[in-house]
Design a protein around this motif. Structure first.
Motif, PDB file in Angstrom:
ATOM      1  N   ARG A  57       3.335   7.524  -9.182  1.00  0.00           N
ATOM      2  CA  ARG A  57       1.927   8.102  -8.828  1.00  0.00           C
ATOM      3  C   ARG A  57       1.251   7.133  -7.582  1.00  0.00           C
ATOM      4  NH1 ARG A  57      -1.093  10.197 -14.198  1.00  0.00           N
ATOM      5  NH2 ARG A  57       0.520  11.824 -14.908  1.00  0.00           N
ATOM      6  N   TRP A  58       0.308   7.780  -6.862  1.00  0.00           N
ATOM      7  CA  TRP A  58      -0.118   7.044  -5.739  1.00  0.00           C
ATOM      8  C   TRP A  58      -1.051   6.008  -6.149  1.00  0.00           C
ATOM      9  CZ3 TRP A  58       0.550   7.053  -0.875  1.00  0.00           C
ATOM     10  CH2 TRP A  58       1.034   8.134  -0.398  1.00  0.00           C
ATOM     11  N   ARG A  59      -1.574   6.010  -7.427  1.00  0.00           N
ATOM     12  CA  ARG A  59      -2.442   4.900  -7.746  1.00  0.00           C
ATOM     13  C   ARG A  59      -1.550   3.577  -7.949  1.00  0.00           C
ATOM     14  NH1 ARG A  59      -2.566   8.263 -12.587  1.00  0.00           N
ATOM     15  NH2 ARG A  59      -4.426   9.171 -11.840  1.00  0.00           N
ATOM     16  N   VAL A  61       1.383   3.210  -6.411  1.00  0.00           N
ATOM     17  CA  VAL A  61       2.198   2.759  -5.384  1.00  0.00           C
ATOM     18  C   VAL A  61       0.907   2.064  -4.463  1.00  0.00           C
ATOM     19  CG1 VAL A  61       2.774   3.714  -3.035  1.00  0.00           C
ATOM     20  CG2 VAL A  61       3.403   4.687  -5.233  1.00  0.00           C
ATOM     21  N   LEU A  62      -0.386   2.192  -4.467  1.00  0.00           N
ATOM     22  CA  LEU A  62      -1.325   1.565  -3.699  1.00  0.00           C
ATOM     23  C   LEU A  62      -1.299   0.344  -4.543  1.00  0.00           C
ATOM     24  CD1 LEU A  62      -3.955   4.262  -3.040  1.00  0.00           C
ATOM     25  CD2 LEU A  62      -2.296   3.100  -1.436  1.00  0.00           C
ATOM     26  N   ILE A 159       5.464   5.079   1.459  1.00  0.00           N
ATOM     27  CA  ILE A 159       4.279   5.768   1.781  1.00  0.00           C
ATOM     28  C   ILE A 159       4.813   7.221   2.485  1.00  0.00           C
ATOM     29  CG2 ILE A 159       1.922   5.735   2.714  1.00  0.00           C
ATOM     30  CD1 ILE A 159       1.642   2.924   1.901  1.00  0.00           C
ATOM     31  N   LYS A 162       6.585   9.694   0.469  1.00  0.00           N
ATOM     32  CA  LYS A 162       5.618  10.390  -0.793  1.00  0.00           C
ATOM     33  C   LYS A 162       4.642  11.372   0.184  1.00  0.00           C
ATOM     34  CE  LYS A 162       3.394   8.512  -4.101  1.00  0.00           C
ATOM     35  NZ  LYS A 162       3.922   9.457  -5.097  1.00  0.00           N
ATOM     36  N   ILE A 163       4.170  11.047   1.333  1.00  0.00           N
ATOM     37  CA  ILE A 163       3.363  12.072   2.080  1.00  0.00           C
ATOM     38  C   ILE A 163       4.232  13.260   2.514  1.00  0.00           C
ATOM     39  CG2 ILE A 163       2.336  12.259   4.388  1.00  0.00           C
ATOM     40  CD1 ILE A 163       1.657   9.450   4.282  1.00  0.00           C
ATOM     41  N   LYS A 168       5.054  19.098  -1.628  1.00  0.00           N
ATOM     42  CA  LYS A 168       3.809  19.000  -0.982  1.00  0.00           C
ATOM     43  C   LYS A 168       3.667  20.419  -0.137  1.00  0.00           C
ATOM     44  CE  LYS A 168       2.410  14.929  -2.296  1.00  0.00           C
ATOM     45  NZ  LYS A 168       1.479  14.922  -3.441  1.00  0.00           N
TER      46      LYS A 168
END
Length: 373
Positions: A57-59, A61-62, A159, A162-163, A168
């Motif tokens: 999840r993005w959280r 990854v950041l 990143i 994922k983008i 998506k």
């Protein structure tokens, strides 16, 4: 009054229970969990660390992004501090006036951390610089530069991946919230509408379905998730669809269809889940993606048909009116597939049973200036 309220509450709880137990949600996520997995198998996720990071999840990854850079700056800052201390460059070591430092202006832990940050990010303010008199410091500079480049490449690749995930692209492909059952070209059909919200095409699109239900074998074995293939057609066939505008998918309910034994009064009492898949390749990115959705019996409307949404303007342009995407109209339909094939004129004209507020039932007489597709 109280009996009607009690019935509504029971119907609401039954609907929530059926929706909670579905395998595939409306937005395509799978409602499944794995238990009793051996701990030794967890190392397989570490071996395939790239896929593990891309699917994280993005959280997280950041968090890894911030932690990896900050931790590397701090660790190398400690190493630079150790080199400065070994050479006697620190302020509390009282270096002599003619002392030759390994690193100019690194006189404490804070300045060592700043030098580490400036080195790895190639900022180079000019206040702190490495001198050529300490071979160990030169080697550490090379090591930090290489490790910093590796961290940069890895995190930027994660990143970017994922983008650009194909799922998506699937967000801009939508299915109708409900399915309908009505006559189509002399056959009783289950219909679903799908639309591509982008103007770029999905190349080589294929649509198919799976009916999930619990069955009992003649040997007494209970199959929790029995899968039955469901074929869908459009007016132009079922392969290599020209997905330039919204399409209506048809499943013919004949004697070979698992829906043949279902009638209008027994539909919502059934326990099954119809999962619909759309596979295709995005024209702009050449990446393959799959879109999924599901329908439970409460989301199938018997005796309704979709309202056409494609028209042709006076200028010769084709116009898609998405305000009609969720609108249906009642049509005369047989009570069951057996009645449709064997008892002519035995029709059921539905005017209620619409459980989805997103679907609007309207009455129409004719549709001038509308071209169906």
């Amino acid at each position: 009054m109280f009996g009607s309220l009690n019935k509504r509450i029971q119907d609401y709880l039954a609907e929530r229970r059926s929706r909670r137990t579905r395998l595939v949600t409306k937005d395509g996520r799978c409602n499944i969990e794995y238990g009793n997995v051996r701990y030794s198998n967890h190392f397989a996720f570490l071996a395939d660390f790239w896929t593990t990071f891309v699917e994280t999840r993005w959280r997280f990854v950041l968090f890894f992004f911030i932690t990896s850079f900050t931790l590397s700056w701090f660790i190398f800052g400690l190493l630079w501090y150790w080199i400065a201390r070994s050479n006697g460059d620190l302020t509390w070591q009282n270096p002599k006036p003619d002392h030759t430092p390994c690193i100019d202006n690194v006189i404490g832990l804070t300045t060592a951390f700043l030098y580490s940050l400036e080195t790895q990010t190639t900022i180079g303010y000019g206040g702190r610089a490495l001198t050529p008199f300490c071979p160990g410091a030169v080697a550490l500079l090379i090591i930090q530069s290489l490790i910093g480049a590796i961290i940069n490449c890895f995190m930027c690749g994660i990143i970017l991946s994922k983008i650009s995930l194909p799922k998506k692209r699937a967000k801009t492909i939508t299915f109708s919230d409900m399915a309908v059952i009505s006559p189509k070209n002399g056959s009783l059909c289950l219909s679903i509408r799908v639309a591509n919200l982008r103007k770029t095409l999905m190349i080589g699109s294929q649509i198919y379905g799976k009916l999930l239900r619990m069955t009992n074998t003649p040997d007494g074995e209970t199959i929790i998730m029995d899968q039955v293939n469901i074929d869908f057609l459009v007016d132009a066939g079922k392969e290599n669809l020209f997905f330039v505008c919204p399409l209506t998918l048809y499943h013919v309910i004949d004697k070979s269809s698992p829906f043949f034994e279902i009638a209008v009064d027994t539909l919502h009492k059934q326990e099954f889940e119809l999962v619909v898949f759309l596979d295709g390749t995005a024209e702009s990115t050449s990446s393959s993606c799959q879109v999924r959705t599901s329908f439970i019996p409460q989301e199938i409307m018997w005796g309704y048909n979709f309202l056409p949404i494609i028209s042709r303007s006076k200028e010769g342009k084709y116009r898609v009116d998405f305000s009609n995407f969720s609108k249906v109209v009642p049509v005369a339909t047989a009570h069951c597939a057996y009645c449709f094939h064997n008892i002519k004129g035995h029709h059921h004209h539905s005017r209620d049973g619409n459980d989805n507020e997103g679907f609007e039932v309207i009455e129409i007489n004719d549709h001038p200036n509308v071209t169906k597709m």
